[in-house]
Design a protein around this motif. Structure first.
Motif, PDB file in Angstrom:
ATOM      1  N   MET A 107      62.048  42.941  11.955  1.00  0.00           N
ATOM      2  CA  MET A 107      63.358  43.268  11.404  1.00  0.00           C
ATOM      3  C   MET A 107      63.254  44.544  10.561  1.00  0.00           C
ATOM      4  SD  MET A 107      65.820  41.160  12.064  1.00  0.00           S
ATOM      5  CE  MET A 107      66.498  39.548  11.938  1.00  0.00           C
ATOM      6  N   LYS A 108      64.285  45.327  10.635  1.00  0.00           N
ATOM      7  CA  LYS A 108      64.390  46.546   9.834  1.00  0.00           C
ATOM      8  C   LYS A 108      65.446  46.335   8.760  1.00  0.00           C
ATOM      9  CE  LYS A 108      63.264  49.555  13.713  1.00  0.00           C
ATOM     10  NZ  LYS A 108      63.724  50.669  14.556  1.00  0.00           N
ATOM     11  N   GLN A 109      65.307  47.090   7.682  1.00  0.00           N
ATOM     12  CA  GLN A 109      66.308  47.032   6.615  1.00  0.00           C
ATOM     13  C   GLN A 109      67.171  48.276   6.694  1.00  0.00           C
ATOM     14  OE1 GLN A 109      65.080  46.333   2.586  1.00  0.00           O
ATOM     15  NE2 GLN A 109      65.805  44.246   2.855  1.00  0.00           N
ATOM     16  N   PHE A 110      68.474  48.063   6.520  1.00  0.00           N
ATOM     17  CA  PHE A 110      69.439  49.153   6.577  1.00  0.00           C
ATOM     18  C   PHE A 110      70.260  49.182   5.300  1.00  0.00           C
ATOM     19  CE2 PHE A 110      68.491  48.005  10.916  1.00  0.00           C
ATOM     20  CZ  PHE A 110      68.339  49.240  11.537  1.00  0.00           C
ATOM     21  N   GLU A 111      70.666  50.392   4.926  1.00  0.00           N
ATOM     22  CA  GLU A 111      71.622  50.579   3.842  1.00  0.00           C
ATOM     23  C   GLU A 111      72.975  50.816   4.493  1.00  0.00           C
ATOM     24  OE1 GLU A 111      70.172  53.796   1.457  1.00  0.00           O
ATOM     25  OE2 GLU A 111      68.478  52.624   0.716  1.00  0.00           O
TER      26      GLU A 111
ATOM     27  N   ARG B 203      76.959  46.164  14.828  1.00  0.00           N
ATOM     28  CA  ARG B 203      77.754  45.030  15.322  1.00  0.00           C
ATOM     29  C   ARG B 203      78.018  44.028  14.193  1.00  0.00           C
ATOM     30  NH1 ARG B 203      74.416  45.719  19.846  1.00  0.00           N
ATOM     31  NH2 ARG B 203      73.025  44.040  19.167  1.00  0.00           N
ATOM     32  N   GLN B 204      76.985  43.764  13.393  1.00  0.00           N
ATOM     33  CA  GLN B 204      77.150  42.819  12.277  1.00  0.00           C
ATOM     34  C   GLN B 204      78.142  43.349  11.247  1.00  0.00           C
ATOM     35  OE1 GLN B 204      73.764  40.837  10.417  1.00  0.00           O
ATOM     36  NE2 GLN B 204      72.471  41.616  12.084  1.00  0.00           N
ATOM     37  N   VAL B 205      78.013  44.632  10.902  1.00  0.00           N
ATOM     38  CA  VAL B 205      78.898  45.209   9.893  1.00  0.00           C
ATOM     39  C   VAL B 205      80.339  45.214  10.399  1.00  0.00           C
ATOM     40  CG1 VAL B 205      79.452  47.288   8.569  1.00  0.00           C
ATOM     41  CG2 VAL B 205      77.079  46.559   8.804  1.00  0.00           C
ATOM     42  N   ASP B 206      80.535  45.564  11.666  1.00  0.00           N
ATOM     43  CA  ASP B 206      81.885  45.550  12.222  1.00  0.00           C
ATOM     44  C   ASP B 206      82.468  44.134  12.160  1.00  0.00           C
ATOM     45  OD1 ASP B 206      84.020  47.095  13.574  1.00  0.00           O
ATOM     46  OD2 ASP B 206      83.630  45.657  15.183  1.00  0.00           O
ATOM     47  N   ASP B 207      81.666  43.142  12.481  1.00  0.00           N
ATOM     48  CA  ASP B 207      82.109  41.750  12.411  1.00  0.00           C
ATOM     49  C   ASP B 207      82.448  41.364  10.970  1.00  0.00           C
ATOM     50  OD1 ASP B 207      82.732  39.359  13.796  1.00  0.00           O
ATOM     51  OD2 ASP B 207      80.766  38.501  13.307  1.00  0.00           O
TER      52      ASP B 207
ATOM     53  N   GLY C 105      91.454  52.492  -2.389  1.00  0.00           N
ATOM     54  CA  GLY C 105      90.729  51.711  -1.402  1.00  0.00           C
ATOM     55  C   GLY C 105      89.534  51.015  -2.027  1.00  0.00           C
ATOM     56  N   LYS C 106      88.660  50.529  -1.174  1.00  0.00           N
ATOM     57  CA  LYS C 106      87.443  49.840  -1.616  1.00  0.00           C
ATOM     58  C   LYS C 106      86.231  50.560  -1.036  1.00  0.00           C
ATOM     59  CE  LYS C 106      89.123  46.015   0.263  1.00  0.00           C
ATOM     60  NZ  LYS C 106      89.278  44.632   0.758  1.00  0.00           N
ATOM     61  N   PHE C 107      85.158  50.550  -1.797  1.00  0.00           N
ATOM     62  CA  PHE C 107      83.883  51.106  -1.354  1.00  0.00           C
ATOM     63  C   PHE C 107      82.841  50.015  -1.552  1.00  0.00           C
ATOM     64  CE2 PHE C 107      79.897  53.398  -2.324  1.00  0.00           C
ATOM     65  CZ  PHE C 107      79.738  54.051  -1.112  1.00  0.00           C
ATOM     66  N   ILE C 108      82.166  49.638  -0.484  1.00  0.00           N
ATOM     67  CA  ILE C 108      81.216  48.525  -0.523  1.00  0.00           C
ATOM     68  C   ILE C 108      79.850  49.030  -0.076  1.00  0.00           C
ATOM     69  CG2 ILE C 108      80.685  46.237   0.423  1.00  0.00           C
ATOM     70  CD1 ILE C 108      83.891  46.335   1.130  1.00  0.00           C
ATOM     71  N   GLN C 109      78.823  48.734  -0.865  1.00  0.00           N
ATOM     72  CA  GLN C 109      77.443  49.057  -0.495  1.00  0.00           C
ATOM     73  C   GLN C 109      76.679  47.755  -0.331  1.00  0.00           C
ATOM     74  OE1 GLN C 109      76.635  51.607  -3.998  1.00  0.00           O
ATOM     75  NE2 GLN C 109      75.938  53.108  -2.486  1.00  0.00           N
ATOM     76  N   MET C 110      75.793  47.718   0.653  1.00  0.00           N
ATOM     77  CA  MET C 110      74.956  46.533   0.832  1.00  0.00           C
ATOM     78  C   MET C 110      73.705  46.917   1.605  1.00  0.00           C
ATOM     79  SD  MET C 110      76.724  44.392   3.951  1.00  0.00           S
ATOM     80  CE  MET C 110      78.428  44.792   3.675  1.00  0.00           C
ATOM     81  N   THR C 111      72.733  46.025   1.578  1.00  0.00           N
ATOM     82  CA  THR C 111      71.581  46.149   2.459  1.00  0.00           C
ATOM     83  C   THR C 111      71.707  45.066   3.514  1.00  0.00           C
ATOM     84  OG1 THR C 111      70.219  44.733   1.067  1.00  0.00           O
ATOM     85  CG2 THR C 111      70.078  47.110   0.665  1.00  0.00           C
ATOM     86  N   LEU C 112      71.109  45.314   4.662  1.00  0.00           N
ATOM     87  CA  LEU C 112      71.246  44.405   5.781  1.00  0.00           C
ATOM     88  C   LEU C 112      69.971  44.446   6.609  1.00  0.00           C
ATOM     89  CD1 LEU C 112      73.185  42.654   7.581  1.00  0.00           C
ATOM     90  CD2 LEU C 112      73.794  44.795   8.719  1.00  0.00           C
TER      91      LEU C 112
END
Length: 86
Positions: free
Chosen positions: A1-5, A59-63, A42-49
């Motif tokens: 698994m890779k980590q994404f910002e 695909r996960q972020v779009d969902d 608007g909203k600004f959201i940051q996360m790691t995935l």
């Protein structure tokens, strides 16, 4: 698994009245910022995935946006994904 910002931006569709934006615009004008045009909030959201690759992450972020982060009836969204550490 890779980590994404991940960075997600969510904002109201142009056809939807933005009461917060309207109030902020009024405040700006009353404070002397006469050049201030239309304001939209608007909203600004940051996360790691974690995901197998960037396509799976997208695909996960779009969902997530479709189900939780945005209301697709009233809002639109855009996101950026980059592998962590790059």
């Amino acid at each position: 698994m890779k980590q994404f910002e991940v960075e997600v931006k969510v904002w109201l569709k142009p056809s939807v009245f933005d009461p917060q934006g309207h109030a902020v615009h009024g405040a700006l004008v009353s404070l002397g910022f006469q050049g201030a045009g239309e304001v939209r909030i608007g909203k600004f959201i940051q996360m790691t995935l974690e995901a197998e690759d960037e396509q799976a992450a997208a695909r996960q972020v779009d969902d997530m946006c479709q189900k939780v982060l945005a209301n697709p009836v009233m809002e639109t969204y855009a996101f950026q994904i980059r592998e962590r550490g790059q």
